[in-house]
Design an enzyme around this catalytic site. Structure first.
Site, PDB file in Angstrom:
ATOM      1  N   GLY A 228      -5.748  39.009   9.677  1.00 12.90           N
ATOM      2  CA  GLY A 228      -5.304  40.228  10.346  1.00 12.90           C
ATOM      3  C   GLY A 228      -6.233  40.585  11.494  1.00 12.90           C
TER       4      GLY A 228
ATOM      5  N   TYR B 249      -1.316  28.621  -2.780  1.00  8.73           N
ATOM      6  CA  TYR B 249      -0.542  29.824  -2.440  1.00  8.73           C
ATOM      7  C   TYR B 249       0.527  30.080  -3.494  1.00  8.73           C
ATOM      8  CZ  TYR B 249       2.342  32.920   0.552  1.00  8.73           C
ATOM      9  OH  TYR B 249       3.066  33.974   1.074  1.00  8.73           O
TER      10      TYR B 249
ATOM     11  N   THR C  87      -7.929  35.267  -3.861  1.00  2.00           N
ATOM     12  CA  THR C  87      -7.332  36.459  -3.233  1.00  2.00           C
ATOM     13  C   THR C  87      -6.090  36.891  -3.996  1.00  2.00           C
ATOM     14  OG1 THR C  87      -8.225  35.951  -1.055  1.00  2.00           O
ATOM     15  CG2 THR C  87      -6.252  37.317  -1.110  1.00  2.00           C
TER      16      THR C  87
ATOM     17  N   GLY D 198      -5.933  47.043 -11.673  1.00  3.05           N
ATOM     18  CA  GLY D 198      -6.920  47.891 -12.355  1.00  3.05           C
ATOM     19  C   GLY D 198      -6.978  49.269 -11.713  1.00  3.05           C
TER      20      GLY D 198
ATOM     21  N   ARG E 121      -5.963  52.865 -13.503  1.00  4.91           N
ATOM     22  CA  ARG E 121      -6.858  54.027 -13.577  1.00  4.91           C
ATOM     23  C   ARG E 121      -6.243  55.257 -12.906  1.00  4.91           C
ATOM     24  NH1 ARG E 121     -10.295  56.481 -10.417  1.00  4.91           N
ATOM     25  NH2 ARG E 121     -10.273  54.925  -8.761  1.00  4.91           N
TER      26      ARG E 121
ATOM     27  N   PHE F 103       0.271  41.052   9.797  1.00  2.27           N
ATOM     28  CA  PHE F 103       1.584  41.180  10.439  1.00  2.27           C
ATOM     29  C   PHE F 103       2.454  42.215   9.703  1.00  2.27           C
ATOM     30  CE2 PHE F 103       5.908  39.001   9.986  1.00  2.27           C
ATOM     31  CZ  PHE F 103       6.489  39.724  11.008  1.00  2.27           C
TER      32      PHE F 103
ATOM     33  N   ASP G 127     -12.900  43.179   0.808  1.00  5.08           N
ATOM     34  CA  ASP G 127     -12.250  41.969   0.313  1.00  5.08           C
ATOM     35  C   ASP G 127     -11.636  42.281  -1.051  1.00  5.08           C
ATOM     36  OD1 ASP G 127     -11.853  39.352  -0.886  1.00  5.08           O
ATOM     37  OD2 ASP G 127     -13.019  38.596   0.819  1.00  5.08           O
TER      38      ASP G 127
HETATM   39  P1  NAD Z   1      -0.922  37.999   7.420  1.00  6.79           P
HETATM   40  O1  NAD Z   1      -1.787  36.824   7.277  1.00  6.79           O
HETATM   41  O2  NAD Z   1      -0.560  38.477   8.797  1.00  6.79           O
HETATM   42  O3  NAD Z   1      -1.515  39.262   6.640  1.00  6.79           O
HETATM   43  C1  NAD Z   1      -2.315  39.152   5.503  1.00  6.79           C
HETATM   44  C2  NAD Z   1      -3.429  40.176   5.611  1.00  6.79           C
HETATM   45  O4  NAD Z   1      -4.258  40.099   4.449  1.00  6.79           O
HETATM   46  C3  NAD Z   1      -4.344  39.921   6.819  1.00  6.79           C
HETATM   47  O5  NAD Z   1      -4.579  41.124   7.516  1.00  6.79           O
HETATM   48  C4  NAD Z   1      -5.619  39.371   6.180  1.00  6.79           C
HETATM   49  O6  NAD Z   1      -6.759  39.601   6.954  1.00  6.79           O
HETATM   50  C5  NAD Z   1      -5.621  40.098   4.851  1.00  6.79           C
HETATM   51  N1  NAD Z   1      -6.398  39.400   3.820  1.00  6.79           N
HETATM   52  C6  NAD Z   1      -6.370  38.072   3.486  1.00  6.79           C
HETATM   53  N2  NAD Z   1      -7.230  37.816   2.487  1.00  6.79           N
HETATM   54  C7  NAD Z   1      -7.810  39.017   2.165  1.00  6.79           C
HETATM   55  C8  NAD Z   1      -8.790  39.407   1.220  1.00  6.79           C
HETATM   56  N3  NAD Z   1      -9.360  38.519   0.379  1.00  6.79           N
HETATM   57  N4  NAD Z   1      -9.164  40.704   1.170  1.00  6.79           N
HETATM   58  C9  NAD Z   1      -8.623  41.619   2.019  1.00  6.79           C
HETATM   59  N5  NAD Z   1      -7.695  41.305   2.947  1.00  6.79           N
HETATM   60  C10 NAD Z   1      -7.284  40.014   3.010  1.00  6.79           C
HETATM   61  O7  NAD Z   1       0.410  37.700   6.587  1.00  6.79           O
HETATM   62  P2  NAD Z   1       1.749  38.532   6.449  1.00  6.79           P
HETATM   63  O8  NAD Z   1       2.840  37.697   6.969  1.00  6.79           O
HETATM   64  O9  NAD Z   1       1.560  39.907   6.971  1.00  6.79           O
HETATM   65  O10 NAD Z   1       1.892  38.569   4.864  1.00  6.79           O
HETATM   66  C11 NAD Z   1       1.549  39.718   4.107  1.00  6.79           C
HETATM   67  C12 NAD Z   1       1.903  39.486   2.647  1.00  6.79           C
HETATM   68  O11 NAD Z   1       3.299  39.198   2.522  1.00  6.79           O
HETATM   69  C13 NAD Z   1       1.160  38.294   2.038  1.00  6.79           C
HETATM   70  O12 NAD Z   1       0.786  38.631   0.727  1.00  6.79           O
HETATM   71  C14 NAD Z   1       2.194  37.195   2.029  1.00  6.79           C
HETATM   72  O13 NAD Z   1       1.968  36.280   0.995  1.00  6.79           O
HETATM   73  C15 NAD Z   1       3.481  37.971   1.828  1.00  6.79           C
HETATM   74  N6  NAD Z   1       4.639  37.233   2.353  1.00  6.79           N
HETATM   75  C16 NAD Z   1       4.828  37.085   3.700  1.00  6.79           C
HETATM   76  C17 NAD Z   1       5.921  36.352   4.169  1.00  6.79           C
HETATM   77  C18 NAD Z   1       6.200  36.187   5.643  1.00  6.79           C
HETATM   78  O14 NAD Z   1       7.171  35.517   6.013  1.00  6.79           O
HETATM   79  N7  NAD Z   1       5.433  36.768   6.544  1.00  6.79           N
HETATM   80  C19 NAD Z   1       6.799  35.763   3.259  1.00  6.79           C
HETATM   81  C20 NAD Z   1       6.548  35.910   1.904  1.00  6.79           C
HETATM   82  C21 NAD Z   1       5.477  36.667   1.456  1.00  6.79           C
END
Ligand code: NAD
Ligand code: UDP
Length: 312
Positions: free
Chosen positions: A37, A144, A91, A101, A105, A12, A57
């Site tokens: 995603g 989380y 993750t 890392g 680099r 998102f 990943d």
């Molecule tokens: P989301 O779930 O839509 O996006 C997360 C993305 O990370 C997805 O595309 C998913 O496929 C990818 N992903 C998950 N695990 C992965 C991995 N191991 N390797 C590679 N890709 C991976 O969530 P979002 O709302 O877009 O959130 C994005 C970031 O912002 C996150 O880190 C979340 O913790 C942080 N965040 C979001 C909010 C919110 O309200 N949306 C609030 C606080 C923090």
């Protein structure tokens, strides 16, 4: 033109960020494992020769030559991050280590998408960055919350020990088009339920509060944070301080959609924070940033988005 890596770029927030960075004339590498995603979020960017997608990943090391990194990879909705709690911790923690890392680099700047969940169920209100938080280390949200807390610690350690140029954004509840319609977050749940005429599911009595920011405001804040001088690392809150109850949100969405849905009450999930509101004085001072999209405007755009998604 910079070459910028966005981990979690197909999610998102990540997909909006990729789009904004491309529009600013940068080259963008979007890295994602598509857990939450979707390629649909970035399909409109694929014709751009400066946009590259990589299925990967973040728990595994990644090599590329980049100038900046936005580390967003991590499921963000409670049902998705609790689906495989061990993977969520990996993750956050291993993703941070691998991204840091890479930053070390390549001598690139790196921004961590941290969260208001750092504050847990806060006993201080509104939440200022100096508050250490109130997190249950053993509860269902801990994978989380503690993963993100450890990531912040890693960012600070790489900064102090290895001079990595870091930025930490504590993001508060964000909503807008491209939220996953089935990811269980309150804004998407209520809008989809209202549009389908299904019951609106309030957890608890609906008196718990959140402060919702529209996605465009957040993206502006993230980019401004990345552009601050190296001496400013954060953490800095990015959120809209207008605080409302979950019941008020349900009423607004029912009114806005003209829905006939009725409200039903379900058990409050364990450790669900009672209140949440950012103190954004630091972001105002250091980033010259303020959210400008009000709830009526942002929700109307989000309703339009879900209407088109549901039409197919
Ligand atoms: P989301 O779930 O839509 O996006 C997360 C993305 O990370 C997805 O595309 C998913 O496929 C990818 N992903 C998950 N695990 C992965 C991995 N191991 N390797 C590679 N890709 C991976 O969530 P979002 O709302 O877009 O959130 C994005 C970031 O912002 C996150 O880190 C979340 O913790 C942080 N965040 C979001 C909010 C919110 O309200 N949306 C609030 C606080 C923090
Ligand atoms: N919530 C709700 N009904 C839903 C989904 C969520 O009442 O269908 C509540 C949830 O219990 C919480 C608030 O809305 O109090 C925000 O939940 P969300 O999962 O969006 O974000 P978070 O709890 O992580 O802030």
């Amino acid at each position: 033109m910079k070459r910028i890596l966005v981990t979690g770029g197909a999610g998102f927030i990540g997909s909006h960020l990729c789009e904004r960075l491309l529009n600013m004339g940068h080259e963008v590498i979007c890295l994602d494992n598509y857990f939450t995603g979707s390629k649909m979020n970035i399909i409109h960017l694929l014709d751009n020769p400066y946009f590259e997608i990589i299925r990967h990943d973040v728990t595994m090391p990644f090599f590329a030559e980049v100038d900046e990194i936005y580390n967003l990879a991590c499921p963000a909705s409670p049902i998705h991050y609790q689906y495989n709690s061990i993977k969520t911790i990996k993750t956050s923690v291993m993703g941070a280590i691998n991204s840091l890392g890479l930053a070390k680099r390549t001598k690139s700047k790196i921004l961590q998408a941290s969260t208001s969940e750092i504050y847990g169920d806060p006993e201080v209100h509104p939440q200022h960055e100096s508050y250490w938080g109130n997190v249950n280390t053993l509860g269902p949200r801990a994978c989380y919350d503690e993963g993100k807390r450890c990531a912040e610690t890693l960012f600070m350690s790489y900064h102090y020990q290895n001079n990595v140029r870091i930025k930490i954004a504590r993001i508060f509840n964000t909503y807008g088009p491209k939220m996953n319609s089935n990811d269980g977050r309150v804004v998407s749940n209520f809008i989809v339920q209202a549009l389908k005429g299904e019951d609106i599911t309030i957890f608890g009595d609906g008196s718990q509060t959140r402060s919702f920011q529209y996605i465009d405001d957040l993206i502006g804040g993230l980019i401004k944070l990345m552009d601050t001088p190296d001496s400013f690392t954060g953490p800095v809150n990015l959120g809209n301080p207008v605080e409302i109850t979950v019941s008020t949100l349900a009423d607004m969405i029912i009114k806005m959609t003209g829905s006939k849905s009725k409200i039903i009450y379900m058990p409050l999930p364990q450790d669900d924070p009672r209140q949440r509101k950012p103190d954004i004085s630091l972001a105002k001072k250091e980033l010259n940033w303020l959210p400008v999209v009000d709830a009526e405007t942002g929700l109307a755009k989000t309703v339009e988005y879900f209407r088109s998604v549901l039409k197919g």
